[in-house]
Design a protein around this motif. Structure first.
Motif, PDB file in Angstrom:
ATOM      1  N   LEU A  76      29.159  34.698  40.779  1.00 50.61           N
ATOM      2  CA  LEU A  76      30.539  35.167  40.811  1.00 50.61           C
ATOM      3  C   LEU A  76      30.640  36.521  40.113  1.00 50.61           C
ATOM      4  N   ALA A  77      31.246  37.491  40.793  1.00 52.21           N
ATOM      5  CA  ALA A  77      31.472  38.814  40.208  1.00 52.21           C
ATOM      6  C   ALA A  77      32.964  39.123  40.248  1.00 52.21           C
ATOM      7  N   VAL A  78      33.504  39.575  39.112  1.00 46.78           N
ATOM      8  CA  VAL A  78      34.929  39.877  39.011  1.00 46.78           C
ATOM      9  C   VAL A  78      35.083  41.333  38.590  1.00 46.78           C
ATOM     10  N   ASP A  79      35.704  42.120  39.453  1.00 46.54           N
ATOM     11  CA  ASP A  79      35.895  43.554  39.231  1.00 46.54           C
ATOM     12  C   ASP A  79      37.367  43.799  38.906  1.00 46.54           C
ATOM     13  N   GLY A  80      37.666  44.015  37.620  1.00 48.75           N
ATOM     14  CA  GLY A  80      39.048  44.191  37.210  1.00 48.75           C
ATOM     15  C   GLY A  80      39.664  45.477  37.708  1.00 48.75           C
ATOM     16  N   ALA A  81      38.862  46.545  37.801  1.00 48.98           N
ATOM     17  CA  ALA A  81      39.395  47.837  38.231  1.00 48.98           C
ATOM     18  C   ALA A  81      39.864  47.788  39.675  1.00 48.98           C
ATOM     19  N   ARG A  82      39.090  47.142  40.528  1.00 50.01           N
ATOM     20  CA  ARG A  82      39.453  47.045  41.947  1.00 50.01           C
ATOM     21  C   ARG A  82      40.167  45.739  42.275  1.00 50.01           C
ATOM     22  N   ARG A  83      40.335  44.867  41.260  1.00 50.12           N
ATOM     23  CA  ARG A  83      40.960  43.554  41.442  1.00 50.12           C
ATOM     24  C   ARG A  83      40.288  42.836  42.606  1.00 50.12           C
ATOM     25  N   LEU A  84      38.993  42.709  42.490  1.00 49.06           N
ATOM     26  CA  LEU A  84      38.180  42.103  43.532  1.00 49.06           C
ATOM     27  C   LEU A  84      37.271  41.048  42.916  1.00 49.06           C
ATOM     28  N   ALA A  85      37.245  39.867  43.518  1.00 48.61           N
ATOM     29  CA  ALA A  85      36.336  38.806  43.104  1.00 48.61           C
ATOM     30  C   ALA A  85      35.423  38.469  44.272  1.00 48.61           C
ATOM     31  N   VAL A  86      34.129  38.391  43.988  1.00 46.79           N
ATOM     32  CA  VAL A  86      33.138  38.129  45.036  1.00 46.79           C
ATOM     33  C   VAL A  86      32.308  36.922  44.617  1.00 46.79           C
ATOM     34  N   LEU A  87      32.165  35.962  45.519  1.00 49.93           N
ATOM     35  CA  LEU A  87      31.375  34.765  45.254  1.00 49.93           C
ATOM     36  C   LEU A  87      30.205  34.714  46.232  1.00 49.93           C
ATOM     37  N   ASP A  88      28.988  34.762  45.693  1.00 50.63           N
ATOM     38  CA  ASP A  88      27.775  34.709  46.515  1.00 50.63           C
ATOM     39  C   ASP A  88      27.817  35.737  47.638  1.00 50.63           C
TER      40      ASP A  88
END
Length: 231
Positions: A136-148
């Motif tokens: 799981l990756a959470v990018d606060g600047a782009r408000r994007l969460a990526v799972l696998d």
């Protein structure tokens, strides 16, 4: 001061709230229909909407779902019902908060202030760098969460909740703290947190009984940690 769109089908209620909010230095525009509110949002910028669900031309929750396809304006929904099923419906349709009638103007202003503060802070003041927990990756600047490797389709509050937990991997966070920090309110909101956690779990491909990332610690709170490798 913030610009408010007040949506209520009762002219006397609109007039009274318009006057009280104007006295509190808000810039207020009001309308009595769902379609009028949608047109207003499309034609001019507003900072927050106060939405009564009993509209004459369209169900208020249906209108809210339509609104969310074109705008992320913070919305405080006004309802006469206080049961949990209604709260779930309201939050699930895209509301940022709800308020049960009867209420004071001071209470309404407090709720508006909270959702405005949250919208202004974006990621809640957290470091905008990407945080990774397992797949799981959470990018606060782009408000994007990526799972696998696949982006997650999260609502604003789901992202805020996930981000708050992701920056504290392995730390058990009480529901009360989550409500204070993510919703920026102090009254008891554990049910609201539970509803959003349930939706978030579904999008993470897990459940409370079969968790991967979100783990409940009974009588304490919630922690987010990477899934353990299979033995």
């Amino acid at each position: 001061m913030a610009k408010v769109l007040l949506v209520d089908d009762d002219p006397s209620v609109r007039s009274a709230l318009h006057r009280r909010l104007s006295d509190a230095s808000y810039t207020v525009r009001d309308c009595g229909t769902a379609l009028g509110a949608l047109r207003a949002v499309l034609n001019e910028p507003f900072d927050v909407m106060v939405l009564d669900l009993g509209l004459p031309d369209l169900d208020g929750l249906e209108m809210l779902k339509m609104l969310r396809t074109v705008s992320d304006i913070p919305v405080v929904v006004v309802t006469a019902r206080r049961d949990e099923q209604e709260i779930v419906r309201v939050l699930g349709s895209g509301a940022d908060d709800h308020l049960v009638r009867p209420f004071s103007v001071e209470h309404l202003i407090a709720r508006m202030t909270a959702v405005l503060r949250r919208a202004a802070s974006g990621s809640g003041g957290l470091c905008p760098d990407v945080v990774e927990v397992g797949g799981l990756a959470v990018d606060g600047a782009r408000r994007l969460a990526v799972l696998d490797g696949s982006p997650l389709d999260l609502t604003r509050k789901e992202f805020d909740l996930l981000e708050y937990l992701a920056w504290r991997p392995g730390v058990v966070v009480a529901r009360g703290e989550l409500f204070r920090q993510v919703w920026l309110q102090t009254y008891r909101g554990e049910r609201t947190v539970d509803v959003h956690l349930s939706w978030l779990r579904r999008k993470l491909g897990e459940s409370a009984t079969r968790p991967r990332y979100l783990h409940t610690v009974r009588n304490v709170g919630i922690k987010l940690e990477a899934p353990r490798a299979a033995a």
